[in-house]
Design a protein around this motif. Structure first.
Motif, short mmCIF file in Angstrom:
data_model
loop_
_atom_site.label_atom_id
_atom_site.label_comp_id
_atom_site.label_asym_id
_atom_site.label_seq_id
_atom_site.Cartn_x
_atom_site.Cartn_y
_atom_site.Cartn_z
N ALA A 187 -35.64 26.23 20.11
CA ALA A 187 -37.33 27.09 20.46
C ALA A 187 -37.01 28.56 20.49
CB ALA A 187 -37.65 26.44 22.07
N THR A 188 -36.50 29.01 20.69
CA THR A 188 -35.57 30.42 20.74
C THR A 188 -36.18 31.29 19.10
OG1 THR A 188 -34.37 30.49 22.38
CG2 THR A 188 -34.67 32.58 21.73
N VAL A 189 -35.20 30.45 18.09
CA VAL A 189 -35.24 30.15 16.24
C VAL A 189 -36.24 30.29 16.29
CG1 VAL A 189 -34.94 29.46 14.74
CG2 VAL A 189 -32.97 29.67 16.12
N ARG A 190 -37.47 29.61 16.81
CA ARG A 190 -38.88 29.28 16.16
C ARG A 190 -39.89 30.45 17.05
NH1 ARG A 190 -37.35 23.99 16.70
NH2 ARG A 190 -38.22 23.43 18.92
N ARG A 191 -39.53 30.47 18.64
CA ARG A 191 -39.97 31.42 19.29
C ARG A 191 -40.38 32.83 18.13
NH1 ARG A 191 -39.97 31.96 25.00
NH2 ARG A 191 -41.72 33.37 24.87
N VAL A 192 -38.32 33.69 18.05
CA VAL A 192 -38.32 34.81 17.07
C VAL A 192 -39.46 34.61 15.50
CG1 VAL A 192 -36.63 36.14 16.31
CG2 VAL A 192 -36.07 35.07 18.46
N ARG A 193 -39.00 33.07 14.95
CA ARG A 193 -39.59 33.33 13.81
C ARG A 193 -41.10 34.04 13.83
NH1 ARG A 193 -39.55 27.93 11.65
NH2 ARG A 193 -41.45 27.43 12.87
N ASP A 194 -41.57 33.25 15.02
CA ASP A 194 -43.26 33.27 14.94
C ASP A 194 -44.08 35.01 15.30
OD1 ASP A 194 -43.13 30.50 14.38
OD2 ASP A 194 -43.48 29.39 16.63
N TYR A 195 -43.01 35.57 16.46
CA TYR A 195 -42.88 36.93 16.86
C TYR A 195 -43.25 37.23 15.62
CZ TYR A 195 -42.39 41.19 18.44
OH TYR A 195 -42.13 42.54 18.92
N PHE A 196 -42.28 38.07 14.92
CA PHE A 196 -42.37 38.42 13.46
C PHE A 196 -43.51 38.61 12.67
CE2 PHE A 196 -37.99 39.41 15.17
CZ PHE A 196 -38.16 40.81 14.72
N GLN A 197 -44.04 36.86 12.29
CA GLN A 197 -45.58 36.72 11.55
C GLN A 197 -46.42 36.53 12.15
OE1 GLN A 197 -44.60 32.30 11.02
NE2 GLN A 197 -43.19 32.43 8.87
N GLN A 198 -46.96 36.56 13.66
CA GLN A 198 -47.70 36.30 13.89
C GLN A 198 -48.04 38.44 14.64
OE1 GLN A 198 -47.55 34.29 17.55
NE2 GLN A 198 -47.43 32.01 16.02
N GLN A 199 -47.32 38.45 15.08
CA GLN A 199 -47.05 40.90 15.50
C GLN A 199 -46.17 41.43 13.89
OE1 GLN A 199 -47.51 41.11 18.76
NE2 GLN A 199 -48.03 43.39 18.32
N TRP A 200 -46.25 41.03 13.30
CA TRP A 200 -45.83 42.01 12.21
C TRP A 200 -45.83 41.35 10.71
CZ3 TRP A 200 -45.07 46.29 14.49
CH2 TRP A 200 -44.24 46.71 16.01
N GLN A 201 -46.49 39.90 10.55
CA GLN A 201 -47.05 39.34 9.44
C GLN A 201 -46.03 39.84 8.36
OE1 GLN A 201 -49.73 42.02 11.07
NE2 GLN A 201 -49.71 40.35 12.01
N THR A 202 -44.67 39.48 8.92
CA THR A 202 -43.54 39.47 7.82
C THR A 202 -42.82 38.13 8.25
OG1 THR A 202 -42.21 40.92 7.08
CG2 THR A 202 -42.77 41.36 9.61
N GLN A 203 -42.48 37.58 7.19
CA GLN A 203 -40.87 36.58 7.42
C GLN A 203 -39.65 37.37 7.77
OE1 GLN A 203 -41.54 33.19 6.68
NE2 GLN A 203 -43.40 33.28 5.75
N VAL A 204 -39.02 37.31 9.32
CA VAL A 204 -37.85 37.84 9.35
C VAL A 204 -37.06 36.60 9.44
CG1 VAL A 204 -36.39 38.63 10.68
CG2 VAL A 204 -38.47 39.85 10.30
N PRO A 205 -35.71 36.45 7.84
CA PRO A 205 -35.37 35.11 8.50
C PRO A 205 -33.99 35.79 9.88
CG PRO A 205 -34.99 36.61 6.88
CD PRO A 205 -35.38 37.32 7.21
N VAL A 206 -34.30 34.55 10.47
CA VAL A 206 -33.30 34.15 11.81
C VAL A 206 -32.28 32.85 11.18
CG1 VAL A 206 -34.20 32.95 14.31
CG2 VAL A 206 -36.09 33.90 12.75
N ILE A 207 -31.56 33.60 12.05
CA ILE A 207 -29.91 33.57 11.63
C ILE A 207 -29.39 31.88 12.95
CG2 ILE A 207 -27.80 33.31 11.43
CD1 ILE A 207 -29.56 34.20 9.13
N ALA A 208 -29.19 30.78 13.18
CA ALA A 208 -28.32 30.30 14.34
C ALA A 208 -27.40 30.49 14.57
CB ALA A 208 -29.49 28.57 14.44
N ALA A 209 -26.92 30.88 15.26
CA ALA A 209 -25.39 30.88 16.02
C ALA A 209 -25.07 30.35 17.11
CB ALA A 209 -25.05 32.19 16.17
#
Ligand SMILES: Cc1cc2nc3c(=O)[nH]c(=O)nc-3n(C[C@H](O)[C@H](O)[C@H](O)COP(=O)(O)O)c2cc1C
Length: 361
Positions: A187-209
């Protein structure tokens, strides 16, 4: 399978090897992973300990020299590979370490153990070096993005979301919050990804560790929205891992119930083989001992000689003292069954038998 680029550095496989401090992931492991098409990471913490550089230099100068050696080794092993370093905000020589790594030609910097709010300012002369903060919450990712954008007009090139419930080493969480169902890794991975898409209109790769062990875990992570994975524990029982044989054997012998949480003098919890915790503390609380080098900005051992010296405890473990050494590990360490070449793990994870050719020839 998804492809992954960290900044301008394209990876053959969407995998970053987790930085593992005090010489568990030095140049040898990082170079092996990079040569197999993943991103290799030299962990910068405590590199100088036990190095010949310490004979003629103070700790911080020796750290810089040892870091250059390890990066050069990784580069020799993987001339065209993607090689980075892991720097921890908590260490006293963070700024100098970042600068040394950039000058030594790394492709990216992964930064954990604190919010690296000023990191882009340290790398201004190296725009090709990708910057990858580690977070455990969306809030941390937001803070970093806002600050970096406002002050440096840039965003992270990727973000590692580390799961406090499974990852090894220091954890970005309160001790009492772990094991309470407060963290939902994907859920955190997706929320981080959505945050960059929605707030900054960009795809920032999100890496799960955290907690990723085999191909099934890898496919699950990608299916759940991660662009790539970061694995630490899985790479310890490899021929190329820079730890001593005794450190690796402790993983091979570990049972699930041996893995626990400890409180580090850095003020963060950590996941480790916890059975020898009392021996570690007893060793470092002997009368007359004190903080030898001030390696951390804030450290309880530095201020009150309690509960133990983290860098020396990790160093002892790295060298094979499993009695009084601290053996960091993720929740999957008990799954280690034999020592294998890095290429075998990569071949299994990515169902790519051609990777085994280098091992078999
Ligand atoms: C022995 C060990 C040492 C670690 N040291 C560091 C470190 O120096 N800096 C850091 O950011 N993370 C550190 N980590 C965390 C790893 O980089 C990685 O994110 C994590 O272990 C992933 O979870 P996994 O071990 O379940 O794969 C360490 C992990 C282990 C197992």
């Amino acid at each position: 399978m998804k492809s992954l680029s960290i900044g301008q550095h394209a990876l053959r496989y969407p995998l970053i090897q987790g930085g593992m401090g005090v010489r568990i992931s030095g140049g040898r492991l990082a170079g092996a992973v990079a040569a197999c098409g993943g991103a290799g990471v030299v962990a910068t913490a405590g590199l100088a300990l036990n190095s010949s550089h310490l004979q003629n230099h103070n700790l911080f100068s020796a750290d810089a020299l040892a870091l250059r050696d390890e990066i050069a080794l990784a580069r020799r092993l993987a001339p065209k590979g993607v090689i980075g370093v892991n720097c921890m905000m908590a260490v006293s020589n963070y700024d100098e370490t970042v600068r040394t790594a950039c000058a030594a030609g790394v492709n990216f910097i992964v930064s954990g153990a604190g919010l690296p709010l000023h990191l882009p300012g340290l790398t201004l002369d190296y725009p090709q070096v990708a910057l990858v903060p580690i977070v455990s919450s969306v809030k941390a990712a937001q803070l970093i993005a806002r600050k970096w954008h406002k002050q440096f007009q840039r965003l992270p090139d990727a973000v590692v979301v580390e799961d406090p419930e499974t990852a090894g080493g220091h954890l970005g969480a309160n001790l009492e919050d772990i094991g309470q169902g407060n963290y939902d890794q994907y859920a955190t991975v997706r929320r981080v990804r959505d945050y960059f898409q929605q707030q900054w209109q960009t795809q920032v790769p999100v890496i799960a560790a955290g907690g990723i062990w085999d191909r099934q875990d890898l496919l699950h992570a990608l299916d759940q929205g991660a662009d790539g994975v970061q694995l630490g524990t899985r790479f310890v029982c490899t021929h190329e891992c820079d730890a001593s044989a005794a450190f690796k054997k402790a993983y091979l012998d570990a049972r699930p119930e041996d893995i626990g949480l400890i409180m580090s003098p850095a003020g963060l919890p950590g996941r480790a083989l916890a059975a020898n915790y009392e021996s570690i503390c007893a060793h470092d609380q002997k009368p007359g001992l004190r903080c030898p080098m001030g390696c951390l900005k804030r450290c309880r051992y530095k201020s009150e000689q309690k509960p133990f010296c983290i860098v020396q405890a990790l160093d002892r473990a790295q060298q094979g003292d499993t009695e009084t050494g601290l053996i960091f590990c993720g929740s999957n360490a008990w799954k280690s069954q034999r020592i294998v070449p890095v290429a075998e793990i990569m071949a299994e994870l990515f169902a790519e038998n051609s990777l085994l050719n280098a091992v078999n020839t």
